[in-house]
Design an enzyme around this catalytic site. Structure first.
Site, PDB file in Angstrom:
ATOM      1  N   ARG A  15      43.899   5.777 -19.402  1.00  0.00           N
ATOM      2  CA  ARG A  15      43.714   4.793 -20.137  1.00  0.00           C
ATOM      3  C   ARG A  15      44.337   4.892 -21.595  1.00  0.00           C
ATOM      4  O   ARG A  15      44.638   5.931 -22.305  1.00  0.00           O
ATOM      5  CB  ARG A  15      42.390   4.214 -20.213  1.00  0.00           C
ATOM      6  CG  ARG A  15      41.714   3.629 -19.192  1.00  0.00           C
ATOM      7  CD  ARG A  15      40.235   3.502 -19.147  1.00  0.00           C
ATOM      8  NE  ARG A  15      39.639   4.851 -19.492  1.00  0.00           N
ATOM      9  CZ  ARG A  15      38.127   4.731 -19.541  1.00  0.00           C
ATOM     10  NH1 ARG A  15      37.448   3.418 -19.745  1.00  0.00           N
ATOM     11  NH2 ARG A  15      37.650   5.953 -19.475  1.00  0.00           N
ATOM     12  N   LYS A  75      38.181   7.382 -25.105  1.00  0.00           N
ATOM     13  CA  LYS A  75      37.394   8.398 -24.998  1.00  0.00           C
ATOM     14  C   LYS A  75      36.985   9.072 -26.305  1.00  0.00           C
ATOM     15  O   LYS A  75      37.715   9.051 -27.057  1.00  0.00           O
ATOM     16  CB  LYS A  75      37.553   9.306 -23.935  1.00  0.00           C
ATOM     17  CG  LYS A  75      37.767   8.615 -22.587  1.00  0.00           C
ATOM     18  CD  LYS A  75      36.430   8.138 -21.992  1.00  0.00           C
ATOM     19  CE  LYS A  75      35.423   8.961 -21.819  1.00  0.00           C
ATOM     20  NZ  LYS A  75      34.140   8.422 -21.563  1.00  0.00           N
ATOM     21  N   TYR A  94      34.953   4.847 -27.482  1.00  0.00           N
ATOM     22  CA  TYR A  94      33.676   4.923 -26.907  1.00  0.00           C
ATOM     23  C   TYR A  94      33.170   6.208 -27.422  1.00  0.00           C
ATOM     24  O   TYR A  94      34.141   7.397 -27.268  1.00  0.00           O
ATOM     25  CB  TYR A  94      33.856   4.922 -25.220  1.00  0.00           C
ATOM     26  CG  TYR A  94      33.980   3.885 -24.699  1.00  0.00           C
ATOM     27  CD1 TYR A  94      32.986   2.863 -24.801  1.00  0.00           C
ATOM     28  CD2 TYR A  94      35.331   3.409 -24.133  1.00  0.00           C
ATOM     29  CE1 TYR A  94      33.015   1.476 -24.280  1.00  0.00           C
ATOM     30  CE2 TYR A  94      35.466   2.190 -23.723  1.00  0.00           C
ATOM     31  CZ  TYR A  94      34.360   1.032 -23.582  1.00  0.00           C
ATOM     32  OH  TYR A  94      34.415  -0.238 -23.147  1.00  0.00           O
ATOM     33  N   HIS A  96      29.493   7.893 -27.221  1.00  0.00           N
ATOM     34  CA  HIS A  96      28.285   8.440 -26.350  1.00  0.00           C
ATOM     35  C   HIS A  96      27.970   9.769 -26.988  1.00  0.00           C
ATOM     36  O   HIS A  96      27.837  10.762 -26.320  1.00  0.00           O
ATOM     37  CB  HIS A  96      29.021   8.799 -24.947  1.00  0.00           C
ATOM     38  CG  HIS A  96      29.487   7.417 -24.182  1.00  0.00           C
ATOM     39  ND1 HIS A  96      28.505   6.380 -23.779  1.00  0.00           N
ATOM     40  CD2 HIS A  96      30.497   6.881 -23.815  1.00  0.00           C
ATOM     41  CE1 HIS A  96      29.084   5.572 -23.199  1.00  0.00           C
ATOM     42  NE2 HIS A  96      30.469   5.778 -23.090  1.00  0.00           N
ATOM     43  N   GLU A 118      30.155   1.100 -27.748  1.00  0.00           N
ATOM     44  CA  GLU A 118      29.125   1.054 -26.643  1.00  0.00           C
ATOM     45  C   GLU A 118      27.773   0.565 -27.319  1.00  0.00           C
ATOM     46  O   GLU A 118      26.883   0.270 -26.783  1.00  0.00           O
ATOM     47  CB  GLU A 118      28.899   2.269 -25.774  1.00  0.00           C
ATOM     48  CG  GLU A 118      28.180   3.533 -26.539  1.00  0.00           C
ATOM     49  CD  GLU A 118      29.041   4.544 -26.927  1.00  0.00           C
ATOM     50  OE1 GLU A 118      28.754   5.321 -27.471  1.00  0.00           O
ATOM     51  OE2 GLU A 118      30.187   4.022 -27.318  1.00  0.00           O
ATOM     52  N   ASP A 270      27.888  10.069 -18.501  1.00  0.00           N
ATOM     53  CA  ASP A 270      28.296   9.997 -20.045  1.00  0.00           C
ATOM     54  C   ASP A 270      27.343  10.016 -21.125  1.00  0.00           C
ATOM     55  O   ASP A 270      27.472  10.229 -22.143  1.00  0.00           O
ATOM     56  CB  ASP A 270      29.492   9.392 -20.228  1.00  0.00           C
ATOM     57  CG  ASP A 270      29.509   7.859 -19.859  1.00  0.00           C
ATOM     58  OD1 ASP A 270      28.303   7.507 -19.522  1.00  0.00           O
ATOM     59  OD2 ASP A 270      30.430   7.191 -19.949  1.00  0.00           O
TER      60      ASP A 270
END
Length: 371
Positions: A15, A75, A94, A96, A118, A270
């Site tokens: 991506r 990511k 993102y 996480h 997120e 994740d």
């Protein structure tokens, strides 16, 4: 403002955080965009398309990070990218962080302003920037689970929908949010027998109405989970607590009761995973492992397997926030937009999201105290 688009370096992550169309929107607002060469190639976007959209191309990630005021990614940065961090730079991706304490510490040490897709949250509790990837992951969970139920993949040799005279597979979904709802759509479409465990009575009523009784709902508690897990051919973990580690709802003892060759797909991997035997993330290259006779699928970037769909869906929801940050700057943007403010996980050397701070054992500071 200069917006930077580096190529993703996580293994088999194809991506990219911005389409050429999104790039053009930023340029038309009077901002600059720098793109690392071949950043969009994995999603089917050629360098020439970014050039046509008004971006500048650079040869390395280091050039992107050193030039841009706002870095947009898909990511979380990996350890080899930590050296690129610099004070005051905005990172939008993102993150996480609950499952990545080393990254959280690096962001604090380098005084990076880090906004997590997120944890941007609407007043109704929805997570608008997580939603499209949750939709993809929920649908893929069933697609991948069906594949690994095949005998030559180590599974039970069960077809999800069965055939006339043969019962369908039992698909158990823990969590009735976006991931769980999309997993249920796919599983029902393939003819499976579907049960969703959910703690919210209102959400269960919604699912019952939407699916017109074609699936069953159960209150999510340890007793019901244990009984459902025992019957599962395919078990899907679909729980999320914004910013925090996923709760461990399925114990190892429960997994031991499952049928030999059953499959587990944990979309929450994740965030630390909601199933006790999901003790490590896997990759698209080596997506599964076996434990207690059960196939475990634990890929942490599931939407990366369908990068074009995922990239288009992601840019659709991030571009307005990117434009807002570019046009107004960080402070004005978060002061004017409470949803965006909830996305700020780190700022000026502090962790600014309470659940993240607790998960990574770092001090918490209210964002407004840092102005």
């Amino acid at each position: 403002m200069i917006v930077g688009l580096p190529k993703e370096i996580k293994k088999q992550e194809y991506r990219v955080a911005l389409t050429p169309a999104g790039c053009e929107m930023i340029v038309k607002q009077g901002h600059g965009v720098v793109v690392e060469r071949q950043a969009g190639e994995g999603s089917g976007f050629a360098d020439a398309e970014y050039l046509d959209a008004g971006a500048g191309l650079v040869e390395s990630a280091q050039e992107v990070w050193s030039t841009a005021d706002l870095i947009v990614k898909v990511k979380e940065p990996l350890s080899e990218e930590f050296a690129f961090f610099r004070e005051g730079q905005i990172l939008f991706t993102y993150l996480h962080l609950a499952a990545a304490p080393d990254l959280a510490q690096a962001l604090v040490n380098r005084r990076v302003t880090a906004i997590a897709y997120e944890t941007i949250q609407a007043p109704n509790g929805s997570l608008p920037l997580l939603t499209p990837m949750s939709e993809v992951a929920g649908r893929m969970a069933v697609q991948e689970g069906a594949k690994y139920l095949e005998a030559f993949q180590g599974g039970r040799g069960v077809l999800l929908g069965g055939v006339p005279g043969v019962p369908p597979a039992e698909v158990i979904i823990i969590g009735g949010g976006i991931v769980g709802t999309n997993a249920a759509k796919m599983a029902l479409g393939l003819g499976a027998d579907v049960v969703v465990l959910e703690k919210s009575a209102d959400r269960m009523r919604y699912l019952d109405d939407v699916f017109q009784g074609r699936l069953r709902t159960l209150t999510s508690n340890s007793y019901n989970i244990a009984n459902a897990v025992r019957k599962a051919d395919l078990l899907i973990g679909a729980v999320l607590v914004p910013g925090a580690r996923a709760p461990r709802l399925v114990t190892e003892e429960m997994v031991k009761t499952m049928k030999k060759g059953a499959v587990i797909v944990d979309v929450a991997v994740d965030q630390g995973g909601s199933i006790a035997t999901i003790d490590r993330a896997t990759t698209h290259e080596n997506p599964t492992y076996e434990k207690h006779g059960v196939i475990h699928y634990a890929v942490a970037n599931m939407p990366g397997a369908v990068p074009r769909t995922s990239t288009l869906a992601l840019t659709n929801v991030t571009i307005d926030y990117i434009l807002q940050l570019a046009d107004k700057g960080f402070e004005v943007s978060v002061q004017n937009n409470p949803m965006l403010a909830l996305g700020v996980n780190a700022c000026r050397g502090a962790i600014t999201h309470p659940q993240v701070a607790e998960a990574v054992s770092l001090p918490y500071a209210k964002l407004e105290s840092l102005w």
